[in-house]
Design a protein around this motif. Structure first.
Motif, PDB file in Angstrom:
ATOM      1  N   ALA A  64      -0.407  -5.069  -9.887  1.00  0.00           N
ATOM      2  CA  ALA A  64      -0.202  -6.138  -8.934  1.00  0.00           C
ATOM      3  C   ALA A  64       0.346  -6.202  -8.445  1.00  0.00           C
ATOM      4  CB  ALA A  64      -1.343  -7.006  -9.628  1.00  0.00           C
ATOM      5  N   ILE A  65       1.014  -5.314  -6.660  1.00  0.00           N
ATOM      6  CA  ILE A  65       2.030  -5.834  -5.865  1.00  0.00           C
ATOM      7  C   ILE A  65       1.341  -6.855  -4.689  1.00  0.00           C
ATOM      8  CG2 ILE A  65       2.939  -3.673  -7.222  1.00  0.00           C
ATOM      9  CD1 ILE A  65       2.287  -2.231  -4.883  1.00  0.00           C
ATOM     10  N   GLY A  66       2.555  -7.080  -4.447  1.00  0.00           N
ATOM     11  CA  GLY A  66       1.851  -7.421  -2.456  1.00  0.00           C
ATOM     12  C   GLY A  66       2.713  -8.689  -2.695  1.00  0.00           C
ATOM     13  N   MET A  67       3.778  -9.281  -1.510  1.00  0.00           N
ATOM     14  CA  MET A  67       4.297 -10.384  -1.413  1.00  0.00           C
ATOM     15  C   MET A  67       3.967 -11.530  -1.259  1.00  0.00           C
ATOM     16  SD  MET A  67       6.515  -9.754  -2.423  1.00  0.00           S
ATOM     17  CE  MET A  67       8.765 -11.051  -2.068  1.00  0.00           C
ATOM     18  N   ALA A  68       2.309 -11.235  -0.578  1.00  0.00           N
ATOM     19  CA  ALA A  68       1.430 -11.888  -0.479  1.00  0.00           C
ATOM     20  C   ALA A  68       0.357 -12.049  -0.450  1.00  0.00           C
ATOM     21  CB  ALA A  68       1.555 -12.970   1.183  1.00  0.00           C
ATOM     22  N   VAL A  90      -1.860  -5.467  -3.167  1.00  0.00           N
ATOM     23  CA  VAL A  90      -2.438  -4.603  -3.855  1.00  0.00           C
ATOM     24  C   VAL A  90      -2.700  -4.701  -5.602  1.00  0.00           C
ATOM     25  CG1 VAL A  90      -2.800  -1.532  -4.314  1.00  0.00           C
ATOM     26  CG2 VAL A  90      -1.890  -3.110  -2.199  1.00  0.00           C
ATOM     27  N   VAL A  91      -4.443  -4.230  -6.143  1.00  0.00           N
ATOM     28  CA  VAL A  91      -4.348  -4.193  -7.654  1.00  0.00           C
ATOM     29  C   VAL A  91      -4.478  -2.913  -7.811  1.00  0.00           C
ATOM     30  CG1 VAL A  91      -6.106  -4.458  -9.596  1.00  0.00           C
ATOM     31  CG2 VAL A  91      -5.148  -6.388  -7.679  1.00  0.00           C
ATOM     32  N   GLN A  96      -6.617  -5.257  -2.087  1.00  0.00           N
ATOM     33  CA  GLN A  96      -6.937  -3.660  -1.871  1.00  0.00           C
ATOM     34  C   GLN A  96      -6.977  -3.202  -3.257  1.00  0.00           C
ATOM     35  OE1 GLN A  96      -5.225  -2.155   1.292  1.00  0.00           O
ATOM     36  NE2 GLN A  96      -5.704   0.367   0.515  1.00  0.00           N
ATOM     37  N   VAL A  97      -7.989  -2.224  -3.043  1.00  0.00           N
ATOM     38  CA  VAL A  97      -8.336  -1.438  -4.667  1.00  0.00           C
ATOM     39  C   VAL A  97      -7.724  -0.410  -4.417  1.00  0.00           C
ATOM     40  CG1 VAL A  97      -9.355  -1.777  -6.459  1.00  0.00           C
ATOM     41  CG2 VAL A  97      -9.642  -3.499  -4.977  1.00  0.00           C
ATOM     42  N   MET A  98      -6.700   0.188  -5.177  1.00  0.00           N
ATOM     43  CA  MET A  98      -6.425   1.400  -5.156  1.00  0.00           C
ATOM     44  C   MET A  98      -6.113   2.106  -7.039  1.00  0.00           C
ATOM     45  SD  MET A  98      -3.267   1.335  -2.436  1.00  0.00           S
ATOM     46  CE  MET A  98      -3.505   2.862  -2.874  1.00  0.00           C
ATOM     47  N   VAL A  99      -6.568   3.212  -7.119  1.00  0.00           N
ATOM     48  CA  VAL A  99      -7.130   3.607  -8.416  1.00  0.00           C
ATOM     49  C   VAL A  99      -5.959   4.934  -8.659  1.00  0.00           C
ATOM     50  CG1 VAL A  99      -8.205   5.315  -9.637  1.00  0.00           C
ATOM     51  CG2 VAL A  99      -9.329   3.264  -8.212  1.00  0.00           C
ATOM     52  N   LEU A 100      -5.324   4.881 -10.028  1.00  0.00           N
ATOM     53  CA  LEU A 100      -4.478   6.128 -10.757  1.00  0.00           C
ATOM     54  C   LEU A 100      -4.991   6.564 -11.196  1.00  0.00           C
ATOM     55  CD1 LEU A 100      -1.569   3.451 -11.415  1.00  0.00           C
ATOM     56  CD2 LEU A 100      -1.129   5.331 -10.020  1.00  0.00           C
ATOM     57  N   PRO A 101      -4.995   8.030 -10.361  1.00  0.00           N
ATOM     58  CA  PRO A 101      -6.367   8.933 -10.944  1.00  0.00           C
ATOM     59  C   PRO A 101      -6.118   9.544 -12.332  1.00  0.00           C
ATOM     60  CG  PRO A 101      -5.509   9.645  -9.028  1.00  0.00           C
ATOM     61  CD  PRO A 101      -4.893   8.059  -8.972  1.00  0.00           C
ATOM     62  N   GLN A 146       0.631  -0.844  -0.107  1.00  0.00           N
ATOM     63  CA  GLN A 146      -0.132  -0.079   0.319  1.00  0.00           C
ATOM     64  C   GLN A 146       0.893   1.167  -0.349  1.00  0.00           C
ATOM     65  OE1 GLN A 146      -0.967  -2.822   1.592  1.00  0.00           O
ATOM     66  NE2 GLN A 146      -2.641  -2.936   1.995  1.00  0.00           N
ATOM     67  N   ARG A 147       1.956   1.363   0.513  1.00  0.00           N
ATOM     68  CA  ARG A 147       2.574   2.639   0.558  1.00  0.00           C
ATOM     69  C   ARG A 147       3.255   2.581  -0.613  1.00  0.00           C
ATOM     70  NH1 ARG A 147       3.927   0.219   5.532  1.00  0.00           N
ATOM     71  NH2 ARG A 147       6.486  -1.217   4.707  1.00  0.00           N
ATOM     72  N   LEU A 148       3.860   1.378  -1.183  1.00  0.00           N
ATOM     73  CA  LEU A 148       4.372   1.600  -2.719  1.00  0.00           C
ATOM     74  C   LEU A 148       3.700   2.504  -3.179  1.00  0.00           C
ATOM     75  CD1 LEU A 148       6.711   0.979  -4.618  1.00  0.00           C
ATOM     76  CD2 LEU A 148       5.640  -0.934  -4.368  1.00  0.00           C
ATOM     77  N   ALA A 149       2.218   1.788  -3.185  1.00  0.00           N
ATOM     78  CA  ALA A 149       1.010   1.790  -4.390  1.00  0.00           C
ATOM     79  C   ALA A 149       0.934   3.588  -3.978  1.00  0.00           C
ATOM     80  CB  ALA A 149      -0.460   1.468  -3.910  1.00  0.00           C
ATOM     81  N   ARG A 150       0.574   4.164  -2.786  1.00  0.00           N
ATOM     82  CA  ARG A 150       0.538   5.674  -2.695  1.00  0.00           C
ATOM     83  C   ARG A 150       2.367   6.213  -2.953  1.00  0.00           C
ATOM     84  NH1 ARG A 150      -1.591   3.281   2.489  1.00  0.00           N
ATOM     85  NH2 ARG A 150      -3.854   3.816   2.207  1.00  0.00           N
TER      86      ARG A 150
END
Length: 331
Positions: free
Chosen positions: A140-144, A149-150, A126-131, A87-91
């Motif tokens: 998609a990122i995450g080790m587990a 996160v998508v 967790q769903v996130m948007v690149l606005p 989540q931190r990387l996505a932000r």
């Protein structure tokens, strides 16, 4: 599309490529030792006396090389292993959480992620948007699975129908389910370590005459490992993309969903200045995108060309699809 056959073939090729990657690392480690051993012999040939080989010569050479390669792998893997790291990387990339009450497009996206998570028997990512990104893409990122996160771009929300967005989400959930994110980040870490071996040789050249000779030797072997590692990492990534394409068709039971995504992305790529509008993804994240950053089909490309992926889905060449708003297709 015979998706089960395509999945088995992609997994088998991935396994062979990972084995070749391990062999390339082993060859680099041993190559560094023998290159430095040859430098020692050459130095003794020039000197009037013969110097004995230092104690632990093999252990130090192998140990330092492995420390650079495996240390880089460990750092890269641990960066995403801590809770909340994805989540931190996505932000940091500019993404924000998708909100069900923040418009029909995000409501539809959240509904689709729920459906695909149920169909694939995996925890809901967790769903996130690149606005601010208008290119049709996702990653998609995450080790587990429980920490994944998508991320979906605004362009995908605007231009894709419900079926197409479902194919896109299924493709990204396949990467999470198959552990592709973890595999890609680990390979990227080892490729970074192989680059450090090359840079070590470059640093050695700046000192004594012996250091210059050893530096050139380390650079020669290190460059082989670095280029081989990059090529094999990209080859693994291409196979995992084909595997995720086949898995998306299996979960959605529709080739037109993901097929429409790729055909619209191809249309977008063919527009003047399209690649200039893509964000400046880091090299490590290139391998995690739905749509790659290059269409050349070269050894170092992380994705097969879009036309190749479309042909595998349909069994024939298909034209690009026009870009139209997909919001009329329902929630």
């Amino acid at each position: 599309m015979r998706f089960f056959e395509h999945q088995q073939a992609a997994r088998a090729r991935s396994l062979r490529l990972v084995a070749l990657f391990a062999l390339a690392v082993a060859a680099t480690v041993l190559g560094i030792h023998f290159a430095l051993l040859a430098c020692w012999w050459l130095m003794n040939a020039w000197l009037p006396i013969e110097l004995p080989l230092p104690r632990l010569f093999l252990s130090v050479n192998v140990g330092v090389t492995l420390l650079l390669v495996l240390g880089s792998w460990w750092i890269e893997a641990s960066n995403l292993a801590s809770p909340g790291a994805a989540q931190r990387l996505a932000r940091r990339l500019g993404a924000r959480e998708a909100r069900r009450g923040d418009g029909a497009a995000e409501q539809r996206l959240c509904n689709i992620v729920d459906e695909v998570a149920i169909a694939s028997h995996m925890p809901r990512p967790q769903v996130m948007v690149l606005p601010r990104v208008q290119a049709i893409n996702a990653l998609a990122i995450g080790m587990a699975e429980t920490e994944s996160v998508v991320m979906v771009t605004q362009g995908a929300l605007d231009w894709l129908t419900r079926d197409e967005l479902q194919g896109l989400v299924a493709h990204e959930c396949s990467h999470i389910h198959e552990g592709d994110t973890r595999l890609n980040m680990q390979l990227a870490g080892m490729v970074g370590g192989l680059e450090l071996v090359w840079r070590l040789g470059d640093d050695l050249r700046e000192h004594t005459a012996l250091g210059t000779l050893a530096g050139w030797a380390v650079m020669a072997v290190g460059s082989f490992g670095w280029w081989a590692g990059r090529a094999l990492q990209a080859a693994v990534s291409r196979q995992r993309e084909l595997l995720a394409d086949a898995r998306a068709v299996q979960w959605t039971r529709s080739r037109d969903g993901l097929g429409g995504v790729l055909r619209k992305a191809l249309m977008q790529r063919q527009q003047p200045g399209a690649t200039a509008s893509d964000p400046a993804w880091s090299a490590a994240l290139h391998h995690l995108l739905l749509v790659g950053t290059s269409e050349r089909g070269g050894w170092f490309d992380s994705h097969p060309p879009l036309a190749t992926r479309i042909r595998r889905l349909y069994g024939r060449t298909m034209p690009p699809l026009p870009l139209q708003s997909g919001l009329a297709s329902g929630l």
